[in-house]
Structures are given as C-alpha cells and as structure tokens.
Design a protein around this motif. Structure first.
Motif, PDB file in Angstrom:
ATOM      1  N   ASP A  33     -14.922 -34.132  -2.789  1.00  0.00           N
ATOM      2  CA  ASP A  33     -14.890 -32.671  -2.778  1.00  0.00           C
ATOM      3  C   ASP A  33     -16.200 -32.081  -3.298  1.00  0.00           C
ATOM      4  O   ASP A  33     -16.852 -32.655  -4.167  1.00  0.00           O
ATOM      5  N   MET A  34     -16.554 -30.922  -2.756  1.00  0.00           N
ATOM      6  CA  MET A  34     -17.666 -30.127  -3.282  1.00  0.00           C
ATOM      7  C   MET A  34     -17.160 -28.711  -3.511  1.00  0.00           C
ATOM      8  O   MET A  34     -16.210 -28.273  -2.846  1.00  0.00           O
ATOM      9  N   GLY A  35     -17.794 -28.024  -4.439  1.00  0.00           N
ATOM     10  CA  GLY A  35     -17.294 -26.686  -4.726  1.00  0.00           C
ATOM     11  C   GLY A  35     -18.314 -25.797  -5.383  1.00  0.00           C
ATOM     12  O   GLY A  35     -19.412 -26.237  -5.757  1.00  0.00           O
ATOM     13  N   TRP A  36     -17.947 -24.525  -5.467  1.00  0.00           N
ATOM     14  CA  TRP A  36     -18.739 -23.523  -6.160  1.00  0.00           C
ATOM     15  C   TRP A  36     -17.874 -22.881  -7.238  1.00  0.00           C
ATOM     16  O   TRP A  36     -16.713 -22.533  -6.991  1.00  0.00           O
ATOM     17  N   HIS A  37     -18.451 -22.731  -8.396  1.00  0.00           N
ATOM     18  CA  HIS A  37     -17.822 -22.037  -9.505  1.00  0.00           C
ATOM     19  C   HIS A  37     -18.753 -20.921  -9.948  1.00  0.00           C
ATOM     20  O   HIS A  37     -19.932 -20.920  -9.599  1.00  0.00           O
ATOM     21  N   ARG A  38     -18.252 -19.990 -10.734  1.00  0.00           N
ATOM     22  CA  ARG A  38     -19.115 -18.953 -11.281  1.00  0.00           C
ATOM     23  C   ARG A  38     -18.702 -18.605 -12.697  1.00  0.00           C
ATOM     24  O   ARG A  38     -17.537 -18.763 -13.067  1.00  0.00           O
ATOM     25  N   GLN A  39     -19.687 -18.131 -13.443  1.00  0.00           N
ATOM     26  CA  GLN A  39     -19.445 -17.739 -14.820  1.00  0.00           C
ATOM     27  C   GLN A  39     -20.154 -16.425 -15.096  1.00  0.00           C
ATOM     28  O   GLN A  39     -21.387 -16.356 -15.056  1.00  0.00           O
ATOM     29  N   ALA A  40     -19.358 -15.398 -15.352  1.00  0.00           N
ATOM     30  CA  ALA A  40     -19.901 -14.092 -15.700  1.00  0.00           C
ATOM     31  C   ALA A  40     -20.113 -14.030 -17.217  1.00  0.00           C
ATOM     32  O   ALA A  40     -19.483 -14.787 -17.970  1.00  0.00           O
ATOM     33  N   PRO A  41     -20.986 -13.144 -17.682  1.00  0.00           N
ATOM     34  CA  PRO A  41     -21.254 -13.037 -19.124  1.00  0.00           C
ATOM     35  C   PRO A  41     -19.976 -12.814 -19.923  1.00  0.00           C
ATOM     36  O   PRO A  41     -19.180 -11.924 -19.597  1.00  0.00           O
ATOM     37  N   GLY A  42     -19.769 -13.637 -20.938  1.00  0.00           N
ATOM     38  CA  GLY A  42     -18.606 -13.492 -21.798  1.00  0.00           C
ATOM     39  C   GLY A  42     -17.304 -13.996 -21.218  1.00  0.00           C
ATOM     40  O   GLY A  42     -16.245 -13.812 -21.828  1.00  0.00           O
ATOM     41  N   LYS A  43     -17.379 -14.622 -20.053  1.00  0.00           N
ATOM     42  CA  LYS A  43     -16.157 -15.116 -19.404  1.00  0.00           C
ATOM     43  C   LYS A  43     -16.246 -16.616 -19.159  1.00  0.00           C
ATOM     44  O   LYS A  43     -17.317 -17.214 -19.206  1.00  0.00           O
ATOM     45  N   PRO A  87     -20.143  -5.571  -7.345  1.00  0.00           N
ATOM     46  CA  PRO A  87     -20.730  -5.771  -8.686  1.00  0.00           C
ATOM     47  C   PRO A  87     -19.978  -6.827  -9.506  1.00  0.00           C
ATOM     48  O   PRO A  87     -20.601  -7.559 -10.283  1.00  0.00           O
ATOM     49  N   GLU A  88     -18.688  -6.925  -9.320  1.00  0.00           N
ATOM     50  CA  GLU A  88     -17.897  -7.920 -10.075  1.00  0.00           C
ATOM     51  C   GLU A  88     -18.149  -9.354  -9.624  1.00  0.00           C
ATOM     52  O   GLU A  88     -17.651 -10.292 -10.253  1.00  0.00           O
ATOM     53  N   ASP A  89     -18.918  -9.541  -8.564  1.00  0.00           N
ATOM     54  CA  ASP A  89     -19.326 -10.892  -8.161  1.00  0.00           C
ATOM     55  C   ASP A  89     -20.540 -11.371  -8.955  1.00  0.00           C
ATOM     56  O   ASP A  89     -20.947 -12.524  -8.817  1.00  0.00           O
ATOM     57  N   THR A  90     -21.123 -10.501  -9.745  1.00  0.00           N
ATOM     58  CA  THR A  90     -22.281 -10.862 -10.544  1.00  0.00           C
ATOM     59  C   THR A  90     -21.932 -11.985 -11.521  1.00  0.00           C
ATOM     60  O   THR A  90     -20.977 -11.865 -12.293  1.00  0.00           O
ATOM     61  N   ALA A  91     -22.696 -13.062 -11.461  1.00  0.00           N
ATOM     62  CA  ALA A  91     -22.427 -14.236 -12.292  1.00  0.00           C
ATOM     63  C   ALA A  91     -23.497 -15.292 -12.028  1.00  0.00           C
ATOM     64  O   ALA A  91     -24.290 -15.155 -11.099  1.00  0.00           O
ATOM     65  N   VAL A  92     -23.466 -16.331 -12.848  1.00  0.00           N
ATOM     66  CA  VAL A  92     -24.226 -17.543 -12.530  1.00  0.00           C
ATOM     67  C   VAL A  92     -23.303 -18.431 -11.698  1.00  0.00           C
ATOM     68  O   VAL A  92     -22.165 -18.693 -12.103  1.00  0.00           O
ATOM     69  N   TYR A  93     -23.793 -18.860 -10.560  1.00  0.00           N
ATOM     70  CA  TYR A  93     -23.010 -19.686  -9.652  1.00  0.00           C
ATOM     71  C   TYR A  93     -23.455 -21.144  -9.780  1.00  0.00           C
ATOM     72  O   TYR A  93     -24.653 -21.445  -9.707  1.00  0.00           O
ATOM     73  N   TYR A  94     -22.477 -22.018  -9.949  1.00  0.00           N
ATOM     74  CA  TYR A  94     -22.731 -23.444 -10.095  1.00  0.00           C
ATOM     75  C   TYR A  94     -22.048 -24.220  -8.977  1.00  0.00           C
ATOM     76  O   TYR A  94     -20.895 -23.938  -8.642  1.00  0.00           O
ATOM     77  N   CYS A  95     -22.756 -25.189  -8.427  1.00  0.00           N
ATOM     78  CA  CYS A  95     -22.084 -26.081  -7.486  1.00  0.00           C
ATOM     79  C   CYS A  95     -21.700 -27.361  -8.215  1.00  0.00           C
ATOM     80  O   CYS A  95     -22.298 -27.712  -9.238  1.00  0.00           O
TER      81      CYS A  95
END
Length: 121
Positions: A33-43, A87-95
């Motif tokens: 499997d491969m995937g994308w995750h995201r992390q917004a500030p403080g979350k 705007p709520e999609d703003t985050a650091v995206y990690y694969c």
C-alpha cells in the motif's frame, strides 16, 4: 536504504488545484500500500488517501470527490491530485509506503519528509 521524496506542494488560492508526487527509491523488492497523510498545525497526522498495489483506493470523507490518488508501479511513484482546494486543506502532506526491502529482507513502513500545501487568498 529506501527514500521517499515528495514534490508538488506550494501556495494556491481557494478553488485551485495541486498535484503531489512521491517517488520511492532504493533497495525495494515490492511495494504494497501507498498513501498520503496530512498534518495541520496543532493537529494530529491523519490519513487523506491510500491505494493498494492493485489500485484499490480509499479516501477521508473530507476529500472525497475532490482528491484523487493514483500510482505508477513501474516508477514506484504515488500521486495525489487535489482539486477544489479549501483553506482547511492547508497542512504538511506526507506520503508513506508499506514495502518489502532487499538486504536486509523485511517489510517496513517508510515516510517522506513532507511537503507544505497552503490554501489561501
């Protein structure tokens, strides 16, 4: 040694689009499997989308209908097409990739370094 390198992040206006790429390289025998995750500030980091090695996908409810995950198995690369960004999609995206390595032989979960996506006018 295995590396996942992401690209394609940046600043985009609401309603715009971005395409993220993540290429895996190194001593790879097989990628599951491969995937994308995201992390917004403080979350916490959360799953955005995932894809199996035969193309089955699943998405977070918040991105269904707007984001599309795909992969090129020949290039060991996963993509995330993001449309109608908010705007709520703003985050650091990690694969990430669940994969088997060659020497040492084993199954491991690898992560990229992250790419910033900012949606703002």
């Amino acid at each position: 040694q295995v590396q996942l390198v992401e690209s394609g992040g940046g600043l985009v206006q609401p309603g715009g689009s971005l395409r993220l790429s993540c290429a895996a390289s190194g001593s790879i025998l097989r990628i599951n499997d491969m995937g994308w995750h995201r992390q917004a500030p403080g979350k916490e980091r959360v799953l955005v989308a995932a894809i199996t090695n035969n193309g089955r996908t699943n998405y977070a409810d918040s991105v269904k209908g707007r984001f599309t995950i795909s992969r090129d198995n020949g290039k060991n690369t996963v993509y995330l097409q993001m449309n109608s960004l908010k705007p709520e999609d703003t985050a650091v995206y990690y694969c990430n990739a669940d994969l088997w390595t060659i020497g040492p032989h084993g199954r491991y979960d690898y992560w990229g370094q992250g790419t910033q996506v900012t949606v703002s006018s």
